[in-house]
Design an enzyme around this catalytic site. Structure first.
Site, PDB file in Angstrom:
ATOM      1  N   TYR A  76       0.809  -1.213   0.000  1.00  0.00           N
ATOM      2  CA  TYR A  76       0.000   0.000   0.000  1.00  0.00           C
ATOM      3  C   TYR A  76       0.845   1.267   0.000  1.00  0.00           C
ATOM      4  O   TYR A  76       0.512   2.233  -0.680  1.00  0.00           O
ATOM      5  CB  TYR A  76      -0.955   0.000   1.212  1.00  0.00           C
ATOM      6  CG  TYR A  76      -1.787   1.259   1.289  1.00  0.00           C
ATOM      7  CD1 TYR A  76      -2.950   1.396   0.517  1.00  0.00           C
ATOM      8  CD2 TYR A  76      -1.400   2.320   2.100  1.00  0.00           C
ATOM      9  CE1 TYR A  76      -3.693   2.560   0.564  1.00  0.00           C
ATOM     10  CE2 TYR A  76      -2.141   3.492   2.155  1.00  0.00           C
ATOM     11  CZ  TYR A  76      -3.286   3.610   1.384  1.00  0.00           C
ATOM     12  OH  TYR A  76      -4.011   4.762   1.436  1.00  0.00           O
ATOM     13  N   LEU A  87       4.771   3.417  -0.045  1.00  0.00           N
ATOM     14  CA  LEU A  87       6.179   3.398  -0.445  1.00  0.00           C
ATOM     15  C   LEU A  87       7.042   3.679   0.781  1.00  0.00           C
ATOM     16  O   LEU A  87       6.596   4.319   1.725  1.00  0.00           O
ATOM     17  CB  LEU A  87       6.418   4.472  -1.512  1.00  0.00           C
ATOM     18  CG  LEU A  87       5.903   4.119  -2.903  1.00  0.00           C
ATOM     19  CD1 LEU A  87       5.633   5.374  -3.712  1.00  0.00           C
ATOM     20  CD2 LEU A  87       6.907   3.222  -3.623  1.00  0.00           C
ATOM     21  N   SER A 132       8.106   8.574  -1.678  1.00  0.00           N
ATOM     22  CA  SER A 132       6.694   8.872  -1.961  1.00  0.00           C
ATOM     23  C   SER A 132       6.518  10.287  -2.500  1.00  0.00           C
ATOM     24  O   SER A 132       7.108  11.238  -1.993  1.00  0.00           O
ATOM     25  CB  SER A 132       5.870   8.714  -0.677  1.00  0.00           C
ATOM     26  OG  SER A 132       4.578   9.267  -0.876  1.00  0.00           O
ATOM     27  N   HIS A 151       4.074  11.997  -1.998  1.00  0.00           N
ATOM     28  CA  HIS A 151       3.382  12.796  -0.985  1.00  0.00           C
ATOM     29  C   HIS A 151       4.340  13.734  -0.252  1.00  0.00           C
ATOM     30  O   HIS A 151       3.909  14.712   0.349  1.00  0.00           O
ATOM     31  CB  HIS A 151       2.641  11.890   0.003  1.00  0.00           C
ATOM     32  CG  HIS A 151       1.356  11.347  -0.557  1.00  0.00           C
ATOM     33  ND1 HIS A 151       0.204  12.081  -0.595  1.00  0.00           N
ATOM     34  CD2 HIS A 151       1.067  10.153  -1.131  1.00  0.00           C
ATOM     35  CE1 HIS A 151      -0.768  11.364  -1.161  1.00  0.00           C
ATOM     36  NE2 HIS A 151      -0.263  10.186  -1.500  1.00  0.00           N
ATOM     37  N   GLU A 161      -4.227   3.266  -8.548  1.00  0.00           N
ATOM     38  CA  GLU A 161      -4.713   4.058  -7.410  1.00  0.00           C
ATOM     39  C   GLU A 161      -5.674   5.115  -7.942  1.00  0.00           C
ATOM     40  O   GLU A 161      -5.245   6.223  -8.291  1.00  0.00           O
ATOM     41  CB  GLU A 161      -3.546   4.725  -6.663  1.00  0.00           C
ATOM     42  CG  GLU A 161      -2.650   3.749  -5.930  1.00  0.00           C
ATOM     43  CD  GLU A 161      -1.724   4.408  -4.906  1.00  0.00           C
ATOM     44  OE1 GLU A 161      -1.704   5.655  -4.818  1.00  0.00           O
ATOM     45  OE2 GLU A 161      -1.035   3.669  -4.198  1.00  0.00           O
ATOM     46  N   HIS A 203      -5.290   8.707  -6.225  1.00  0.00           N
ATOM     47  CA  HIS A 203      -4.052   9.503  -6.098  1.00  0.00           C
ATOM     48  C   HIS A 203      -3.871  10.439  -7.297  1.00  0.00           C
ATOM     49  O   HIS A 203      -3.630   9.999  -8.415  1.00  0.00           O
ATOM     50  CB  HIS A 203      -2.851   8.561  -5.963  1.00  0.00           C
ATOM     51  CG  HIS A 203      -1.537   9.266  -5.763  1.00  0.00           C
ATOM     52  ND1 HIS A 203      -0.841   9.255  -4.572  1.00  0.00           N
ATOM     53  CD2 HIS A 203      -0.786  10.016  -6.611  1.00  0.00           C
ATOM     54  CE1 HIS A 203       0.279   9.957  -4.699  1.00  0.00           C
ATOM     55  NE2 HIS A 203       0.337  10.428  -5.943  1.00  0.00           N
TER      56      HIS A 203
HETATM   57 ZN   LIG Z   1      -1.440   8.875  -2.609  1.00  0.00          ZN
END
Ligand SMILES: [Zn+2]
Length: 287
Positions: free
Chosen positions: A147, A149, A154, A156, A206, A209
Protein backbone atom coordinates in the site's frame (compact mmCIF):
# COMPACT_ATOMS: atom_id res chain seq x y z
CA UNK A 1 31.99 30.15 -72.09
CA UNK A 2 32.88 31.98 -68.91
CA UNK A 3 29.19 32.59 -68.14
CA UNK A 4 28.37 28.91 -68.68
CA UNK A 5 31.20 27.85 -66.38
CA UNK A 6 29.94 30.22 -63.69
CA UNK A 7 26.37 28.84 -64.02
CA UNK A 8 27.71 25.28 -63.70
CA UNK A 9 29.55 26.19 -60.48
CA UNK A 10 26.34 27.74 -59.08
CA UNK A 11 24.31 24.61 -59.98
CA UNK A 12 26.89 22.32 -58.36
CA UNK A 13 26.87 24.49 -55.24
CA UNK A 14 23.05 24.40 -55.08
CA UNK A 15 23.12 20.61 -55.46
CA UNK A 16 25.64 20.29 -52.61
CA UNK A 17 23.41 22.48 -50.39
CA UNK A 18 20.30 20.43 -51.31
CA UNK A 19 22.04 17.12 -50.47
CA UNK A 20 23.33 18.61 -47.19
CA UNK A 21 19.81 19.78 -46.23
CA UNK A 22 18.32 16.35 -47.02
CA UNK A 23 20.91 14.55 -44.86
CA UNK A 24 20.21 17.02 -42.07
CA UNK A 25 16.46 16.37 -42.20
CA UNK A 26 16.97 12.61 -42.08
CA UNK A 27 18.89 12.77 -38.81
CA UNK A 28 15.64 13.00 -36.85
CA UNK A 29 13.42 15.10 -34.64
CA UNK A 30 16.23 16.49 -32.45
CA UNK A 31 17.12 18.89 -35.29
CA UNK A 32 13.67 20.39 -35.43
CA UNK A 33 13.67 20.70 -31.64
CA UNK A 34 17.03 22.51 -31.76
CA UNK A 35 15.56 24.71 -34.44
CA UNK A 36 12.59 25.50 -32.22
CA UNK A 37 14.80 26.43 -29.27
CA UNK A 38 17.01 28.65 -31.45
CA UNK A 39 13.96 30.24 -33.01
CA UNK A 40 12.50 31.07 -29.59
CA UNK A 41 15.84 32.48 -28.45
CA UNK A 42 16.20 34.64 -31.55
CA UNK A 43 12.60 35.80 -31.60
CA UNK A 44 12.73 36.89 -27.99
CA UNK A 45 16.43 37.74 -27.66
CA UNK A 46 16.92 35.09 -24.98
CA UNK A 47 18.81 35.72 -21.81
CA UNK A 48 21.18 33.02 -20.56
CA UNK A 49 20.51 31.69 -17.10
CA UNK A 50 22.56 29.39 -14.95
CA UNK A 51 20.37 26.90 -13.13
CA UNK A 52 21.24 26.38 -9.48
CA UNK A 53 21.47 22.96 -7.81
CA UNK A 54 18.26 23.79 -5.91
CA UNK A 55 16.37 24.49 -9.15
CA UNK A 56 17.27 21.04 -10.47
CA UNK A 57 15.57 19.39 -7.52
CA UNK A 58 12.53 21.62 -7.05
CA UNK A 59 9.39 22.34 -9.08
CA UNK A 60 6.10 20.87 -10.26
CA UNK A 61 7.60 18.19 -12.54
CA UNK A 62 9.84 16.32 -10.12
CA UNK A 63 9.81 12.58 -10.58
CA UNK A 64 9.77 10.76 -7.26
CA UNK A 65 9.50 6.98 -7.46
CA UNK A 66 11.32 3.82 -6.45
CA UNK A 67 14.34 4.89 -8.55
CA UNK A 68 14.43 8.61 -7.73
CA UNK A 69 14.11 9.40 -4.04
CA UNK A 70 13.02 12.75 -2.78
CA UNK A 71 15.56 15.48 -2.04
CA UNK A 72 14.87 18.06 0.67
CA UNK A 73 14.57 20.91 -1.88
CA UNK A 74 11.61 19.12 -3.49
CA UNK A 75 9.00 19.96 -0.87
CA UNK A 76 6.85 22.89 -1.98
CA UNK A 77 7.62 25.94 0.16
CA UNK A 78 3.93 26.74 0.74
CA UNK A 79 2.74 23.52 2.43
CA UNK A 80 -0.07 24.42 4.81
CA UNK A 81 -2.85 22.88 6.91
CA UNK A 82 -6.19 22.64 5.11
CA UNK A 83 -8.52 22.31 8.09
CA UNK A 84 -10.46 25.47 8.85
CA UNK A 85 -9.65 26.97 5.42
CA UNK A 86 -12.69 26.50 3.22
CA UNK A 87 -10.93 28.54 0.51
CA UNK A 88 -8.45 25.63 0.26
CA UNK A 89 -10.96 22.78 0.25
CA UNK A 90 -14.00 24.15 -1.61
CA UNK A 91 -16.81 21.61 -1.70
CA UNK A 92 -14.56 18.75 -0.50
CA UNK A 93 -14.49 17.41 3.03
CA UNK A 94 -11.38 16.35 4.92
CA UNK A 95 -10.78 12.91 6.41
CA UNK A 96 -8.84 14.42 9.31
CA UNK A 97 -7.70 17.76 10.70
CA UNK A 98 -4.00 17.25 10.08
CA UNK A 99 -4.06 17.10 6.28
CA UNK A 100 -1.53 19.45 4.67
CA UNK A 101 -0.88 20.41 1.05
CA UNK A 102 0.83 23.12 -1.00
CA UNK A 103 -1.40 26.17 -0.69
CA UNK A 104 -1.06 26.86 -4.44
CA UNK A 105 -2.04 23.29 -5.32
CA UNK A 106 -5.01 23.41 -2.91
CA UNK A 107 -6.27 26.53 -4.69
CA UNK A 108 -6.02 24.74 -8.06
CA UNK A 109 -7.88 21.80 -6.51
CA UNK A 110 -10.71 24.11 -5.44
CA UNK A 111 -11.09 25.46 -9.01
CA UNK A 112 -11.35 21.85 -10.22
CA UNK A 113 -13.73 20.71 -7.45
CA UNK A 114 -15.96 23.78 -8.02
CA UNK A 115 -16.17 22.90 -11.72
CA UNK A 116 -17.18 19.35 -10.81
CA UNK A 117 -19.73 20.63 -8.28
CA UNK A 118 -21.29 22.75 -11.05
CA UNK A 119 -21.95 19.46 -12.84
CA UNK A 120 -23.47 17.91 -9.71
CA UNK A 121 -20.32 15.95 -8.71
CA UNK A 122 -19.53 17.18 -5.22
CA UNK A 123 -18.90 14.35 -2.78
CA UNK A 124 -15.14 14.67 -2.64
CA UNK A 125 -13.17 13.57 0.41
CA UNK A 126 -9.50 14.50 0.73
CA UNK A 127 -7.88 11.67 2.66
CA UNK A 128 -4.18 12.56 2.40
CA UNK A 129 -1.89 15.32 1.18
CA UNK A 130 1.66 16.25 2.14
CA UNK A 131 3.42 13.64 4.26
CA UNK A 132 6.82 14.08 5.91
CA UNK A 133 9.23 11.16 6.22
CA UNK A 134 8.08 10.34 9.76
CA UNK A 135 4.43 10.03 8.67
CA UNK A 136 5.44 7.99 5.63
CA UNK A 137 7.56 5.72 7.82
CA UNK A 138 4.61 5.15 10.16
CA UNK A 139 2.30 4.42 7.20
CA UNK A 140 4.84 2.05 5.63
CA UNK A 141 5.16 0.07 8.87
CA UNK A 142 1.39 0.03 9.39
CA UNK A 143 0.18 -0.80 5.84
CA UNK A 144 3.19 -2.55 4.34
CA UNK A 145 4.86 -2.26 0.94
CA UNK A 146 1.71 -3.21 -1.00
CA UNK A 147 0.00 0.00 0.00
CA UNK A 148 2.74 2.49 0.89
CA UNK A 149 6.18 3.40 -0.45
CA UNK A 150 9.15 3.52 1.91
CA UNK A 151 9.95 6.96 3.38
CA UNK A 152 11.81 9.18 0.92
CA UNK A 153 10.26 7.56 -2.16
CA UNK A 154 6.69 8.87 -1.96
CA UNK A 155 5.32 11.72 -4.06
CA UNK A 156 3.38 12.80 -0.98
CA UNK A 157 6.64 14.35 0.30
CA UNK A 158 6.40 16.97 -2.45
CA UNK A 159 3.17 18.58 -1.28
CA UNK A 160 1.93 18.25 -4.90
CA UNK A 161 0.00 14.99 -4.50
CA UNK A 162 -3.27 14.29 -2.78
CA UNK A 163 -5.52 11.31 -2.29
CA UNK A 164 -9.10 12.13 -3.22
CA UNK A 165 -11.94 9.82 -2.32
CA UNK A 166 -15.69 9.95 -2.58
CA UNK A 167 -18.13 9.84 0.33
CA UNK A 168 -20.39 7.84 -2.01
CA UNK A 169 -18.21 4.75 -2.42
CA UNK A 170 -14.89 3.48 -3.83
CA UNK A 171 -13.25 5.91 -6.29
CA UNK A 172 -12.96 3.28 -9.03
CA UNK A 173 -16.77 3.26 -9.21
CA UNK A 174 -17.82 6.63 -7.80
CA UNK A 175 -18.93 9.51 -10.04
CA UNK A 176 -16.21 11.64 -8.42
CA UNK A 177 -13.50 9.21 -9.58
CA UNK A 178 -14.84 9.00 -13.12
CA UNK A 179 -15.16 12.79 -13.41
CA UNK A 180 -11.61 13.36 -12.18
CA UNK A 181 -10.12 10.71 -14.43
CA UNK A 182 -11.64 12.48 -17.42
CA UNK A 183 -11.31 16.14 -16.42
CA UNK A 184 -8.43 16.58 -13.93
CA UNK A 185 -5.90 17.26 -16.73
CA UNK A 186 -7.76 20.45 -17.66
CA UNK A 187 -6.88 21.80 -14.22
CA UNK A 188 -3.22 20.71 -14.13
CA UNK A 189 -3.70 17.40 -12.30
CA UNK A 190 -3.00 13.85 -13.47
CA UNK A 191 -4.12 10.43 -12.30
CA UNK A 192 -0.61 9.37 -11.36
CA UNK A 193 -0.98 5.58 -11.17
CA UNK A 194 -3.42 4.41 -13.87
CA UNK A 195 -4.45 0.78 -14.28
CA UNK A 196 -2.71 0.35 -17.67
CA UNK A 197 0.67 1.74 -16.56
CA UNK A 198 1.52 -0.36 -13.51
CA UNK A 199 4.49 -1.88 -15.37
CA UNK A 200 6.00 1.60 -15.77
CA UNK A 201 5.07 3.26 -12.47
CA UNK A 202 5.66 0.13 -10.40
CA UNK A 203 2.53 1.04 -8.44
CA UNK A 204 -0.82 -0.70 -8.65
CA UNK A 205 -3.87 1.24 -9.84
CA UNK A 206 -4.71 4.06 -7.41
CA UNK A 207 -7.92 5.76 -8.59
CA UNK A 208 -7.62 8.20 -5.67
CA UNK A 209 -4.05 9.50 -6.10
CA UNK A 210 -3.80 12.75 -8.07
CA UNK A 211 -0.65 14.74 -8.72
CA UNK A 212 -0.35 18.37 -9.72
CA UNK A 213 2.03 18.95 -12.65
CA UNK A 214 0.46 22.14 -14.07
CA UNK A 215 -0.54 23.18 -17.57
CA UNK A 216 0.21 22.37 -20.31
CA UNK A 217 1.93 19.22 -18.98
CA UNK A 218 -1.20 17.52 -17.63
CA UNK A 219 -2.96 17.94 -20.98
CA UNK A 220 0.06 16.73 -22.96
CA UNK A 221 0.27 13.66 -20.73
CA UNK A 222 -3.44 12.93 -21.15
CA UNK A 223 -3.43 13.52 -24.92
CA UNK A 224 -0.46 11.21 -25.45
CA UNK A 225 -1.49 8.71 -22.74
CA UNK A 226 1.78 9.15 -20.83
CA UNK A 227 2.56 8.85 -17.13
CA UNK A 228 5.22 11.17 -15.69
CA UNK A 229 8.05 8.68 -16.28
CA UNK A 230 7.12 8.48 -19.99
CA UNK A 231 6.42 12.20 -20.36
CA UNK A 232 9.88 13.16 -19.06
CA UNK A 233 11.46 10.58 -21.40
CA UNK A 234 9.55 12.12 -24.32
CA UNK A 235 10.66 15.66 -23.41
CA UNK A 236 14.25 14.48 -23.07
CA UNK A 237 14.10 12.97 -26.54
CA UNK A 238 12.35 15.86 -28.29
CA UNK A 239 14.11 18.64 -26.33
CA UNK A 240 11.37 21.14 -27.24
CA UNK A 241 7.68 20.95 -28.02
CA UNK A 242 4.96 23.51 -28.47
CA UNK A 243 1.29 23.01 -27.80
CA UNK A 244 -1.84 25.10 -28.00
CA UNK A 245 -4.36 25.18 -25.16
CA UNK A 246 -7.56 27.19 -25.67
CA UNK A 247 -5.94 28.94 -28.62
CA UNK A 248 -2.81 29.98 -26.68
CA UNK A 249 0.65 28.61 -27.35
CA UNK A 250 2.86 27.04 -24.69
CA UNK A 251 6.44 25.94 -25.33
CA UNK A 252 8.18 23.29 -23.24
CA UNK A 253 11.97 22.87 -23.45
CA UNK A 254 14.01 20.13 -21.81
CA UNK A 255 17.65 20.60 -20.82
CA UNK A 256 19.52 17.45 -19.86
CA UNK A 257 22.50 17.65 -17.49
CA UNK A 258 24.90 18.10 -20.45
CA UNK A 259 22.88 20.96 -22.00
CA UNK A 260 22.14 23.08 -18.92
CA UNK A 261 24.57 25.78 -20.10
CA UNK A 262 22.32 26.34 -23.15
CA UNK A 263 19.38 27.43 -20.99
CA UNK A 264 17.96 30.70 -22.29
CA UNK A 265 14.95 32.61 -21.02
CA UNK A 266 13.16 34.63 -23.69
CA UNK A 267 12.86 38.28 -22.77
CA UNK A 268 9.49 39.48 -21.53
CA UNK A 269 7.84 36.05 -21.51
CA UNK A 270 6.31 34.39 -18.45
CA UNK A 271 7.98 31.10 -17.65
CA UNK A 272 8.44 28.40 -15.03
CA UNK A 273 11.43 26.22 -14.33
CA UNK A 274 11.25 22.78 -12.79
CA UNK A 275 13.84 20.14 -12.21
CA UNK A 276 12.97 16.54 -12.98
CA UNK A 277 14.84 15.09 -9.97
CA UNK A 278 17.16 13.32 -12.43
CA UNK A 279 19.53 16.24 -13.10
CA UNK A 280 17.52 17.71 -15.97
CA UNK A 281 15.51 20.93 -16.15
CA UNK A 282 12.20 21.78 -17.84
CA UNK A 283 11.50 25.31 -19.01
CA UNK A 284 7.82 26.08 -19.58
CA UNK A 285 7.06 29.24 -21.56
CA UNK A 286 3.55 30.51 -20.94
CA UNK A 287 1.43 32.20 -23.63
ZN1 LIG B 1 -1.44 8.87 -2.61
Amino acid sequence: MKKRGFAAVIIILLLIIAVFKLTEQRSGSADSADGLIQEIALRNSGQSLQASEDQLYAGDLLLVNGDYPMRPQGTQPDVTELFGHSELTGPASLLDRDIRLSRGVAMKFVVMADAAANEGIEHFLISSGYRDELEQSRLYKEKGSDYALPPGYSEHHLGLALDIGSTEGPMAEAKEGKWLEKNAARYGFVLRYPADKTGITGISFEPWHFRYVGLPHSLLMQKNNLVLEEYLAMLEKKEAISTTVNGREYVVCYYGPDRLSELKIPKGRDYALSGDNRGGLILTLYP
